[in-house]
Scaffold this active site. Structure first.
Site, PDB file in Angstrom:
ATOM      1  N   LYS A 115     -52.852 -40.233 -25.289  1.00 21.45           N
ATOM      2  CA  LYS A 115     -54.260 -40.247 -24.871  1.00 21.45           C
ATOM      3  C   LYS A 115     -54.933 -41.577 -25.156  1.00 21.45           C
ATOM      4  O   LYS A 115     -55.819 -41.992 -24.416  1.00 21.45           O
ATOM      5  CB  LYS A 115     -55.026 -39.088 -25.539  1.00 21.45           C
ATOM      6  CG  LYS A 115     -54.618 -37.753 -24.947  1.00 21.45           C
ATOM      7  CD  LYS A 115     -55.510 -36.616 -25.372  1.00 21.45           C
ATOM      8  CE  LYS A 115     -55.091 -35.335 -24.666  1.00 21.45           C
ATOM      9  NZ  LYS A 115     -55.604 -34.128 -25.278  1.00 21.45           N
ATOM     10  N   LYS A 217     -46.232 -32.771 -17.056  1.00 27.94           N
ATOM     11  CA  LYS A 217     -46.951 -31.534 -17.375  1.00 27.94           C
ATOM     12  C   LYS A 217     -48.102 -31.313 -16.392  1.00 27.94           C
ATOM     13  O   LYS A 217     -48.757 -32.266 -15.999  1.00 27.94           O
ATOM     14  CB  LYS A 217     -47.496 -31.716 -18.798  1.00 27.94           C
ATOM     15  CG  LYS A 217     -48.087 -30.523 -19.442  1.00 27.94           C
ATOM     16  CD  LYS A 217     -48.526 -30.864 -20.865  1.00 27.94           C
ATOM     17  CE  LYS A 217     -49.815 -31.681 -20.883  1.00 27.94           C
ATOM     18  NZ  LYS A 217     -50.466 -31.775 -22.188  1.00 27.94           N
ATOM     19  N   LYS A 220     -55.163 -31.173 -16.637  1.00 25.07           N
ATOM     20  CA  LYS A 220     -56.522 -31.282 -16.098  1.00 25.07           C
ATOM     21  C   LYS A 220     -56.811 -32.713 -15.668  1.00 25.07           C
ATOM     22  O   LYS A 220     -57.664 -32.952 -14.819  1.00 25.07           O
ATOM     23  CB  LYS A 220     -57.556 -30.931 -17.188  1.00 25.07           C
ATOM     24  CG  LYS A 220     -57.553 -29.497 -17.664  1.00 25.07           C
ATOM     25  CD  LYS A 220     -58.479 -29.326 -18.881  1.00 25.07           C
ATOM     26  CE  LYS A 220     -58.222 -28.033 -19.637  1.00 25.07           C
ATOM     27  NZ  LYS A 220     -58.668 -28.027 -21.020  1.00 25.07           N
TER      28      LYS A 220
HETATM   29  P1  TYM Z   1     -56.113 -27.621 -24.083  1.00 23.55           P
HETATM   30  O1  TYM Z   1     -57.557 -27.332 -23.848  1.00 23.55           O
HETATM   31  O2  TYM Z   1     -55.569 -28.909 -23.602  1.00 23.55           O
HETATM   32  O3  TYM Z   1     -55.233 -26.484 -23.431  1.00 23.55           O
HETATM   33  C1  TYM Z   1     -55.482 -25.120 -23.684  1.00 23.55           C
HETATM   34  C2  TYM Z   1     -54.171 -24.373 -23.822  1.00 23.55           C
HETATM   35  O4  TYM Z   1     -53.410 -24.510 -22.622  1.00 23.55           O
HETATM   36  C3  TYM Z   1     -52.093 -24.926 -22.943  1.00 23.55           C
HETATM   37  N1  TYM Z   1     -51.584 -25.767 -21.861  1.00 23.55           N
HETATM   38  C4  TYM Z   1     -50.442 -25.545 -21.218  1.00 23.55           C
HETATM   39  N2  TYM Z   1     -49.509 -24.574 -21.360  1.00 23.55           N
HETATM   40  C5  TYM Z   1     -48.447 -24.615 -20.514  1.00 23.55           C
HETATM   41  N3  TYM Z   1     -48.291 -25.576 -19.553  1.00 23.55           N
HETATM   42  C6  TYM Z   1     -49.202 -26.553 -19.385  1.00 23.55           C
HETATM   43  N4  TYM Z   1     -49.046 -27.473 -18.436  1.00 23.55           N
HETATM   44  C7  TYM Z   1     -50.347 -26.572 -20.239  1.00 23.55           C
HETATM   45  N5  TYM Z   1     -51.429 -27.385 -20.349  1.00 23.55           N
HETATM   46  C8  TYM Z   1     -52.172 -26.879 -21.352  1.00 23.55           C
HETATM   47  C9  TYM Z   1     -52.242 -25.712 -24.241  1.00 23.55           C
HETATM   48  O5  TYM Z   1     -51.025 -25.798 -24.945  1.00 23.55           O
HETATM   49  C10 TYM Z   1     -53.288 -24.908 -24.953  1.00 23.55           C
HETATM   50  O6  TYM Z   1     -52.682 -23.820 -25.632  1.00 23.55           O
HETATM   51  N6  TYM Z   1     -55.672 -28.908 -28.860  1.00 23.55           N
HETATM   52  C11 TYM Z   1     -55.871 -27.791 -27.967  1.00 23.55           C
HETATM   53  C12 TYM Z   1     -57.160 -27.021 -28.237  1.00 23.55           C
HETATM   54  C13 TYM Z   1     -57.337 -26.571 -29.659  1.00 23.55           C
HETATM   55  C14 TYM Z   1     -56.607 -25.544 -30.309  1.00 23.55           C
HETATM   56  C15 TYM Z   1     -57.167 -25.458 -31.615  1.00 23.55           C
HETATM   57  C16 TYM Z   1     -55.558 -24.721 -29.916  1.00 23.55           C
HETATM   58  C17 TYM Z   1     -58.246 -27.039 -30.539  1.00 23.55           C
HETATM   59  N7  TYM Z   1     -58.157 -26.380 -31.720  1.00 23.55           N
HETATM   60  C18 TYM Z   1     -56.681 -24.547 -32.528  1.00 23.55           C
HETATM   61  C19 TYM Z   1     -55.081 -23.803 -30.862  1.00 23.55           C
HETATM   62  C20 TYM Z   1     -55.632 -23.722 -32.149  1.00 23.55           C
HETATM   63  C21 TYM Z   1     -55.932 -28.313 -26.556  1.00 23.55           C
HETATM   64  O7  TYM Z   1     -56.233 -29.448 -26.312  1.00 23.55           O
HETATM   65  O8  TYM Z   1     -55.748 -27.407 -25.618  1.00 23.55           O
END
Ligand code: TYM
Length: 354
Positions: A115, A217, A220
């Protein structure tokens, strides 16, 4: 040996459109887990500042993730749904974790490297400390299980490292207060205040890939909208994106072994399996030997069947932002009460006077 009470926690950032990867890798699992668990699901708005400080429409983004949670079937009365900024204890614990975590640990985080890009000096301190806030999100509830996609695995390993170092560093303060619990880490018995969180990553779609490139992957932030299916896409858009999805010229294999070296085919079969709640092997039993010209229309039908009701319910919910805000306020109040209990104990363990 006592055990931590099982508690599920997970979060989703309000940055851009939710896509099929978020749904299959995370939200669908959130829904399934609420059957037999106490669950807390959070819209991590403070994390969103690390991607972009000024958001065009932060309130709409927060409400739209909340609407997706509810439309997918999460019950905000039996469980807790809230946005992170309503519970300042997350940020407070994150500061303590910033002092627990080591710079060497943070330097290994691959998401930070991706990032931050080439100009790392210009990345925000928040982006660097992101995984520490994430550990605090989970541990401020002493949650034990975290459903996420595969991309979050390293962050959860870091959360375990932070929990373990806190437990060891404050051992002499935790034991006499009786606040900790005896747990086993491998063969070692440890008196722990924070649990060793377990990631829940398995399933047929732990990593949904781009529809345009099976080595990337689904994300967004991909500039091409054709690379992903958004939860707000209508039937025509879903159909067009799957029809245009990259494939190879061969027929589908009859066994999963045959998907090796065919990332696009593997991805579409994984998506089908996750949407149908089947294994990839089951999907190949049905479609092995068939061309994509047969498989893609079946996948379009299935994707529309699963996503259209969620899409419609999200749109309906978004028309009543007052209701969504009330859900978040109620969840926020319940989350705050739990988080404050932990923080009072943490303040005592550390020795802050209160
Ligand atoms: P974020 O907002 O990027 O994504 C949310 C969830 O979607 C999953 N994900 C995917 N799973 C499968 N294939 C994909 N292409 C894909 N893209 C995204 C992510 O793994 C996630 O589970 N850091 C986290 C948010 C967060 C969080 C936490 C999660 C903040 N605090 C505490 C768990 C516990 C994130 O950026 O997710």
């Amino acid at each position: 040996m006592t055990e931590f009470k099982p508690l599920v926690f997970s979060g989703v950032q309000p940055t851009g459109n939710l896509h099929l990867g978020n749904y299959l890798g995370a939200i669908r699992k959130f829904v399934a887990l609420q059957e037999n668990n106490d669950c807390i699901y959070c819209v991590v708005d403070m994390h969103a500042l690390t991607a972009q400080l000024v958001h065009e429409d932060m309130p709409t983004q927060i409400r739209s993730i909340t609407a997706a949670f509810l439309a997918a079937g999460i019950d905000p009365e039996k469980h807790i749904v809230f946005n992170q900024s309503q519970v300042p204890q997350h940020a407070e614990l994150a500061w303590i974790f910033n002092c627990v975590a080591r710079i060497g640990w943070m330097n290994r985080m691959t998401q930070f490297k991706d990032k931050a890009g080439k100009d790392r000096e210009q990345a925000s301190l928040g982006l660097y400390a992101y995984p520490s806030l994430m550990a605090a999100d989970i541990l401020v509830y002493r949650a034990t299980h975290v459903p996420v996609g595969d991309d979050q695995k390293q962050h959860l390993e870091l959360a375990r490292d932070i929990a373990m170092k806190f437990n060891l560093d404050f051992h002499d303060k935790i034991v006499p207060t009786g606040l900790g619990i005896d747990i086993k880490v491998g063969e070692e018995p440890v008196h722990a205040y924070f649990p060793m969180v377990e990631p829940l990553i398995d399933g047929p779609a732990p990593r949904v890939m781009s529809l345009k490139d099976g080595s990337k992957k689904m994300s967004k932030s991909d500039p091409s909208d054709l690379s992903r299916i958004n939860l707000m896409d209508d039937q025509d858009a879903i159909s067009k994106k799957i029809r245009k999805a990259k494939t190879d010229p061969d027929a589908l294999p009859s066994e999963t072994e045959g998907l090796k070296g065919r990332p696009e085919a593997d991805n579409l079969v994984g998506i089908f399996a996750a949407l149908a709640d089947k294994s990839k092997a089951d999907v190949l039993t049905e479609f092995g030997g068939q061309q994509f010209s047969v498989f893609k229309p079946a996948l379009i039908d299935l994707a529309v069947e699963v996503l259209a009701p969620i899409n419609a319910e999200m749109r309906r919910l978004m028309e009543d932002p007052g209701h969504i805000d009330a859900v978040l306020r109620d969840g926020g109040a319940r989350a705050r009460a739990r988080a404050e209990k932990t923080m009072n104990e943490v303040r005592d363990i550390i020795g802050f006077v209160r």
